[in-house]
Design an enzyme around this catalytic site. Structure first.
Site, PDB file in Angstrom:
ATOM      1  N   PRO A  78       2.356   5.822   0.325  1.00 56.31           N
ATOM      2  CA  PRO A  78       3.254   4.442   1.409  1.00 56.31           C
ATOM      3  C   PRO A  78       4.303   4.033   0.452  1.00 56.31           C
ATOM      4  O   PRO A  78       4.364   3.496  -1.430  1.00 56.31           O
ATOM      5  CB  PRO A  78       1.628   3.437   1.130  1.00 56.31           C
ATOM      6  CG  PRO A  78       0.982   3.103   0.192  1.00 56.31           C
ATOM      7  CD  PRO A  78       1.612   4.631  -0.092  1.00 56.31           C
ATOM      8  N   GLU A  79       5.128   4.359   1.559  1.00 55.00           N
ATOM      9  CA  GLU A  79       6.911   3.707   0.611  1.00 55.00           C
ATOM     10  C   GLU A  79       7.329   3.039   1.567  1.00 55.00           C
ATOM     11  O   GLU A  79       6.096   2.408   2.509  1.00 55.00           O
ATOM     12  CB  GLU A  79       7.895   5.239   0.378  1.00 55.00           C
ATOM     13  CG  GLU A  79       7.388   5.852  -0.459  1.00 55.00           C
ATOM     14  CD  GLU A  79       8.064   7.537  -0.413  1.00 55.00           C
ATOM     15  OE1 GLU A  79       9.006   7.021  -0.138  1.00 55.00           O
ATOM     16  OE2 GLU A  79       7.580   8.557  -0.597  1.00 55.00           O
TER      17      GLU A  79
END
Length: 271
Positions: free
Chosen positions: A2-3
Site C-alpha cells: 500500500p502506497e
DNA sequence: CTTTGGGCCTGGACGC
DNA sequence: TGCGTCCAGGCCCAAA
C-alpha cells in the site's frame, strides 16, 4: 504494497465509519506489531470521539477529541475491515490484531499478516516529529522546485530520492518506478543531474514532479472507481521482459536492484 | 553529513 | 506431498 493511493482509498472507506464515532472498546490480540503498543494504548482510545480521519503520506491519522492522534500504518500487508457488532466476544480471524469497537455498533478490525504495520497514539503536539514527512506529492508544496532542492548536490539515484519520505510523502517502490517511466528518466540517474546547484531547476525536475502527480492521481481514480488493482494498470512495475508501453519506443522493460529493492524501467526511453 | 544494509515478518512461488 | 529456500517490501536504526 500500500502506497499513497491505496492508503487514500482506505481513508475514504473508513472516514464515514469513524468520523464522529465514539470508541467504546479496544481489543488487542497481541502486545504489538512491528513495535509494542504503548502501555496506555487502550486507555488513550476508549471513550474518545474520532474528530477526523486524515492521511499523511502512507499514514492514517485519526484525530481524537482528547487532541491525541491515533497513528496507523498498513506496512506491507495491513488492512482494515468493518464488521457488524457481534454479541459477546468476537472470534478473530487469522492475523487480526486490533479491534476498535465503536459505540454506534461497527467494529473496525486491523489485520496484518506480516505485522509491519504501526498502531500508536501520540499527543497532538508531537505528531510532526512522530510522522516527520516531506510535502504531500499532490499538494502545491510539492513541485519541480521542491524536488530539485533535494536533488541538488545529491549523488543518490532518482529512484531513492522519490522513495525518501522526507523528500515527498507516500511514494513507494511501485509509483517511484511508474513516475520515472512517465517522465522518461532513468531510475539510476543521480539526483544532481536534474537540478542545478544554484538557480533554476532543470526542466527534468519539473517533468518528474508532474509525472508523479499524474501517476498518483490516476491510481487514486482507479482505486475509487473500484476497477480493482490488477497489475495491468502499471506501465513498468513487475513487467520485466515485456514491451515498453510508450508508443514507438520498442524497448523492453528490465528489472534491476537498487538498495536491495526491485526497480523496473525501460533503458531505451528512460535516460 | 550521506548512504547502505540488516532486521522485522509471513505467505507464496519455486526446486527437489 | 512435503520439505527447504528465497523473495516481496516500508520503515527504523546501526554502521560505514
Amino acid at each position: 504494497m500500500p502506497e499513497l493511493p491505496e492508503v487514500e482509498a482506505v481513508r475514504r472507506e473508513l472516514a464515514p465509519v469513524l468520523r464522529g464515532a465514539r470508541i467504546a472498546n479496544v481489543v488487542l490480540y497481541r502486545d504489538g506489531l512491528r513495535r509494542k503498543f504503548p502501555l496506555d494504548f487502550r486507555e488513550s482510545l476508549i471513550g474518545q470521539t474520532v474528530r477526523a480521519l486524515d492521511r499523511r503520506g502512507k499514514y492514517l491519522l485519526a484525530h481524537l477529541s482528547s487532541t491525541d492522534v491515533l497513528v496507523m500504518h498498513l506496512g506491507m500487508s495491513g488492512s482494515f475491515r468493518v464488521e457488524r457488532r457481534s454479541v459477546g466476544a468476537r472470534s478473530p480471524e487469522k492475523h487480526d490484531h486490533v479491534d476498535i469497537c465503536l459505540s454506534s455498533g461497527p467494529v473496525v478490525v486491523f489485520n496484518d499478516p506480516r505485522r509491519f504495520g504501526v498502531m500508536d497514539v501520540v499527543r497532538g503536539s508531537e505528531i510532526d516529529e512522530r510522522v516527520a514527512l516531506g510535502p504531500e506529492p499532490l499538494s502545491r508544496a510539492f513541485d519541480g522546485n521542491a524536488l530539485a532542492a533535494h536533488c541538488s548536490g545529491s549523488r543518490a539515484p532518482l529512484k531513492s530520492i522519490l522513495m525518501d519520505q522526507a523528500v515527498v510523502a507516500g511514494v513507494g517502490n511501485i509509483y517511484a518506478s511508474e513516475a520515472l517511466h512517465l517522465a522518461r528518466l532513468s531510475p539510476r540517474r543521480a539526483g544532481s543531474t536534474i537540478a542545478t546547484s544554484s538557480g533554476r531547476p532543470r526542466e527534468s525536475a519539473h517533468r518528474l514532479a508532474a509525472a508523479l502527480k499524474h501517476v498518483l492521481h490516476a491510481a487514486i481514480r482507479h482505486q475509487t472507481t473500484g476497477s480493482g488493482y490488477t497489475d495491468s494498470r502499471f506501465r513498468v512495475y513487475d513487467r520485466d521482459g515485456s514491451a515498453c508501453p510508450r508508443r514507438g519506443c520498442g524497448g523492453t522493460i528490465v528489472r534491476i536492484v537498487q538498495s536491495s529493492r526491485s526497480t523496473f524501467y525501460c533503458p531505451r526511453c528512460q535516460r
